[in-house]
Write a protein that holds these residues in place. Structure first.
Motif, mmCIF file in Angstrom:
data_model
loop_
_atom_site.group_PDB
_atom_site.id
_atom_site.type_symbol
_atom_site.label_atom_id
_atom_site.label_comp_id
_atom_site.label_asym_id
_atom_site.label_seq_id
_atom_site.Cartn_x
_atom_site.Cartn_y
_atom_site.Cartn_z
ATOM 1 N N GLU A 79 0.666 10.780 12.417
ATOM 2 C CA GLU A 79 1.853 11.578 12.741
ATOM 3 C C GLU A 79 1.952 12.749 11.789
ATOM 4 O O GLU A 79 2.187 12.561 10.600
ATOM 5 N N SER A 84 0.117 16.683 14.989
ATOM 6 C CA SER A 84 -0.550 15.370 14.898
ATOM 7 C C SER A 84 -1.960 15.383 15.480
ATOM 8 O O SER A 84 -2.863 14.733 14.946
ATOM 9 N N GLY A 323 2.557 16.322 19.752
ATOM 10 C CA GLY A 323 1.473 15.789 18.928
ATOM 11 C C GLY A 323 0.160 15.620 19.661
ATOM 12 O O GLY A 323 -0.879 15.384 19.040
#
Lengths: 369, 133, 349
Positions: A79, A84, A323
């Motif tokens: 994360e 990400s 992400g």
């Protein structure tokens, strides 16, 4: 140290996937990427920005594997906010370089549309300092707007110059079968769109979209997959209030300098770049940060015509898949170099820029044939 | 966001209410938000209440907001340089936006920031307001 | 032993709604309403303001004007009838927002519009007893009035903080006298959003009986006559009541007028009389005597006599905004904005 190749990849079209759970969406692209690579994976790196806050799922990797009936494979959850994806590729790259594994997969997934638009703002704002920025109502958009305002003033650009970014992105996105928006737009559409945080308008904002992307990376070359020449992740540990300049992406500057040096290339060698343009101004600043154009020159370069940046359509047209985006970018760039699904770019080197937060962490990945 | 953490709010009260920063005893650098180690390497830091007046560096009017601010939008947010040179970000309130410009004199005010629903805690904090506009 | 007001700080939110705008919504004749209440416009708190934030602003200004170390304030009282919390004090928020020490007497007081001035009595007592060096009281309100009901034409928002002490007294307390009875002229039940009142009953048996009772009682007990006072300030629920109270006490208009603020900002409840007092302190000269008589429904009045000292001139030159400054500094809102800012539109929470 072993070399690392992009051996297989798969993308899911960006959109509103109300019919799929986050683990199943990720599993579907992972399955495709593994089939594409024709390789067994020994580890799974999972990139997501909001799986926990938005989709209420921790240990996402295990549930992705369960959906595919794959057992005993180690999983690592990465994360770095909306950066990400790039960070997960870096983690996988390091594991392969060290010789710990021969083949690993990286899957990036985010499903912002599982929550309402204002809850998306809440969650996206947790990439900021939660106590002193998010608490007071700031969102990434508000900072992008402040930076755009200062940039336009400093370099004496008109808003119209910035709006060309969206036009270029839509033109590119039209050629990406996985893009959220696959239609060109006119400059006047962008210039007349609603103001969301002046000077930024709706067309300056990459729409949040659901999606998943997977890449299989191995340390032996298979088929025609390109090689990852270098990766660098860098951070900017200075709060927005304490920064010296507001027309620089500090985290990118260092990541770009280091990654290009390690790859032994210069900005002139970059045939294609996929940059983190969650807001148009970040796209412009990324061009400058990568050294493709000089400081303050991005919008002037844009005025002069096409640039080989974000042939995917970028965050504006492909979509902002939070992400997951960094994984999309790596697969998109590999395919652009290979001439697969995209028109083949003229040149052998491309770079990915994946950023988390408002210039908090940047990853630069150099890919070459 | 609903159900903001009470302990998080409570422990940040010195910052939210009075802009209590950290000053490095060695090099004099002032850090807001507070840090545990100065960039010069020193961990000897003392509390310092920041001045309550300054000037606006830049601002924007934000129309897309999170759930806490849905009924207060648009929010005017900006970057402020306090009279000792320390910069802080925050909301700009009671502003007639058409009169607002970089360099505008502002003062620190105490305002409601978030109310946790109808029954939860009301959380306060600093905001900035133009003076003489 | 000189004890009195060391400093004052006032805060009026920037927003105003005109009486005619309220009358437009409810089908009243604005000229008649203005004529009945002598309220041209009233102050409205911003969407992120409440009795707490208003109290903090007023208190900060009082501290700034005094130039004292807030850690020397040993007691802080908040008088209000618009607490954001039924249970949880404003006074403790003041302690941390103002940077007071933790060794401080603190409580919120309730006696309709009189509570803030009762805090003044309590602070004076502690200072006189030598228990604290400085004491502070804040009258603060975002007053309620049911939309469409006549109270809405006056119920407004504002706050005034007073610091009491022995050092640097700008207005020395000479006398105080109270007058209290059970007179149900105005009330708000637990959980009820708006107060009820007895219309005309709020006048003779309530406002006038208690204001006159306290003022007369004080003058008789301590031997003052109306001509002793340079300024007289009464609670101001509307523009007519204080003027009539003055005439009942044979106090000339020119002594009342400088302390009238209700015409421009409405009735700020716990800050009403204190706002008039602050406005007078902004311009008073050494030697001036001030008669201050707040009133709280339910009902009671405290009458105070202060004598202005030389220190007042120093306090007037501190650059802290005056009441007059704030009366001029305003942004008009329409009725819809007013409802939004006062959180009177029904919303999901």
């Amino acid at each position: 140290m072993k070399d690392v190749y992009v051996v297989g990849g798969a993308l899911h079209p960006a959109g509103r996937h109300y019919d799929k759970n986050i683990d199943d969406l990720a599993a579907a692209v992972l399955d495709k990427a593994i089939a594409d690579a024709q390789a067994d994976i020994e580890a799974l790196f999972v990139a997501s920005s909001t799986a926990e806050l938005g989709n209420k799922q921790q240990l996402l990797g295990v549930y992705v594997l369960e959906s595919l009936g794959l057992d005993k494979i180690p999983v690592f959850r990465i994360e770095n906010g909306d950066g990400s994806g790039g960070a997960a590729v870096v983690a996988a790259y390091h594991a392969l370089r060290a010789g710990e594994y021969n083949c690993v997969a990286v899957v990036g997934v985010d499903k912002p549309n599982d929550v309402l638009s204002n809850q998306q703002q809440d969650i996206y704002a947790t990439t900021l300092d939660t106590h002193f920025e998010r608490y007071f109502g700031f969102t990434p958009l508000s900072y992008a707007a402040l930076m755009a305002k200062m940039y336009l003033k400093k370099y004496e650009y008109k808003y119209e110059d910035l709006a060309r970014w969206a036009v270029l992105m839509h033109a590119h996105g039209a050629g990406n079968p996985y893009a959220y928006f696959r239609r060109p737009v006119k400059l006047e559409d962008a210039v007349n769109s609603e103001v969301v945080s002046e000077p930024l308008r709706l067309y300056d904002v990459g729409p949040l979209a659901d999606g998943a992307a997977a890449a299989v990376l191995c340390n032996n070359k298979k088929k025609d997959g390109p090689r990852i020449l270098s990766v660098t992740t860098s951070t900017n540990a200075v709060g927005f209030n304490a920064r010296n300049e507001y027309d620089v992406l500090y985290s990118l500057e260092e990541a770009a300098r280091s990654a290009l040096k390690k790859a032994g290339i210069t900005p002139r060698d970059i045939a294609a770049a996929e940059v983190h343009d969650s807001f148009s101004i970040f796209g412009a600043l990324a061009l400058e940060g990568l050294g493709i154009v000089k400081r303050g020159g991005a919008l002037a370069a844009l005025r002069e015509g096409d640039l080989p940046v974000n042939l995917s359509g970028g965050f504006k047209a492909r979509g902002n898949i939070l992400g997951a985006t960094g994984v999309y970018q790596v697969v998109e760039l590999a395919w652009q170099l290979m001439g697969r699904e995209f028109k083949r770019v003229e040149g052998n080197y491309g770079v990915v820029h994946s950023m988390g937060g408002v210039d908090r962490v940047s990853t630069v990945i150099v890919v070459g044939l | 966001m609903k159900h903001e953490s009470v302990p998080i709010y409570w422990r940040n009260i010195p910052q939210y209410y009075r802009l209590v920063a950290k000053r490095c005893k060695k090099c004099g650098a002032v850090h807001f938000p507070p840090v545990v180690r100065c960039r010069c390497g020193s961990k000897e830091l003392e509390d310092l209440e920041l001045p309550k007046e300054g000037k606006l560096v830049e601002f924007t009017v934000l129309h897309q907001v999170g759930t806490d601010f849905l009924k207060q939008k648009p929010l005017v947010v900006g970057l402020v340089e306090l009279s000792n040179g320390v910069r802080v970000v925050g909301q700009i309130v009671d502003a007639q936006v058409e009169k607002l410009a970089p360099g505008a004199k502002v003062e620190v005010v105490f305002r409601r920031v978030v109310a946790d629903g109808k029954h939860g805690l009301v959380m306060y904090g600093y905001k900035f307001r133009p003076v003489g506009l | 032993m000189k004890v009195g007001i060391v400093s004052w700080g006032a805060y009026i939110p920037k927003y105003r709604i005109r009486t005619e705008e309220v009358a437009r919504i409810w089908g009243d004749d604005p000229l008649r309403i203005v004529d009945v209440y002598l309220v041209d416009e009233k102050s409205v708190e911003g969407i992120d303001e409440d009795a707490v934030t208003i109290a903090v602003e007023a208190a900060r200004r009082a501290i700034r004007r005094a130039g004292i170390d807030p850690k020397k304030i040993g007691a802080v009282y908040a008088g209000t009838e618009s607490k954001p919390y039924a249970v949880k004090p404003i006074s403790s928020i003041l302690v941390d927002a103002l940077g007071l020490s933790n060794n401080v007497f603190a409580v919120d007081m309730e006696f309709a519009c009189k509570a803030g001035s009762e805090g003044l009595v309590a602070a004076i007592g502690l200072v006189k007893a030598g228990q604290v060096e400085y004491g502070m009281t804040v009258g603060t309100d975002t007053s309620q009035g049911e939309p469409g009901e006549h109270l809405e034409y006056s119920a407004s928002s504002g706050g005034v903080a007073l610091i009491v002490g022995r050092d640097g007294v700008a207005a020395e307390l000479e006398a105080v006298y109270s007058y209290v009875s059970d007179t149900p002229d105005f009330w708000r039940r637990e959980g009820s959003p708006y107060p009820m009142h007895g219309e005309g009953f709020t006048g003779e048996p309530a406002y006038f009986r208690h204001i006159i009772g306290a003022a007369k009682g004080l003058m008789e007990k301590y031997g003052y006559k109306p001509s002793d006072f340079a300024y007289v300030v009464f609670h101001q629920p509307n523009g007519r009541f204080p003027v009539r109270a003055a005439s009942m006490l044979n106090i000339p208009m020119e002594k009342i007028k400088p302390g009238i603020v209700v015409t421009h900002i409405g009735n700020t409840y716990n800050a009403s009389a204190l706002m008039g007092f602050a406005k007078v302190l902004d311009v008073a000269k050494p030697g001036d005597k001030i008669l201050l008589v707040p009133f709280g429904s339910g009902a009671g009045s405290n009458a105070f006599v202060f004598t202005v000292t030389d220190v007042v001139q120093e306090r007037q030159k501190t650059g802290v905004p005056t009441v007059e400054d704030m009366l001029r500094d305003k942004i008009y809102v329409d009725y819809a904005q007013y409802l939004k800012m006062r959180k009177m539109i029904k919303l999901f929470d």
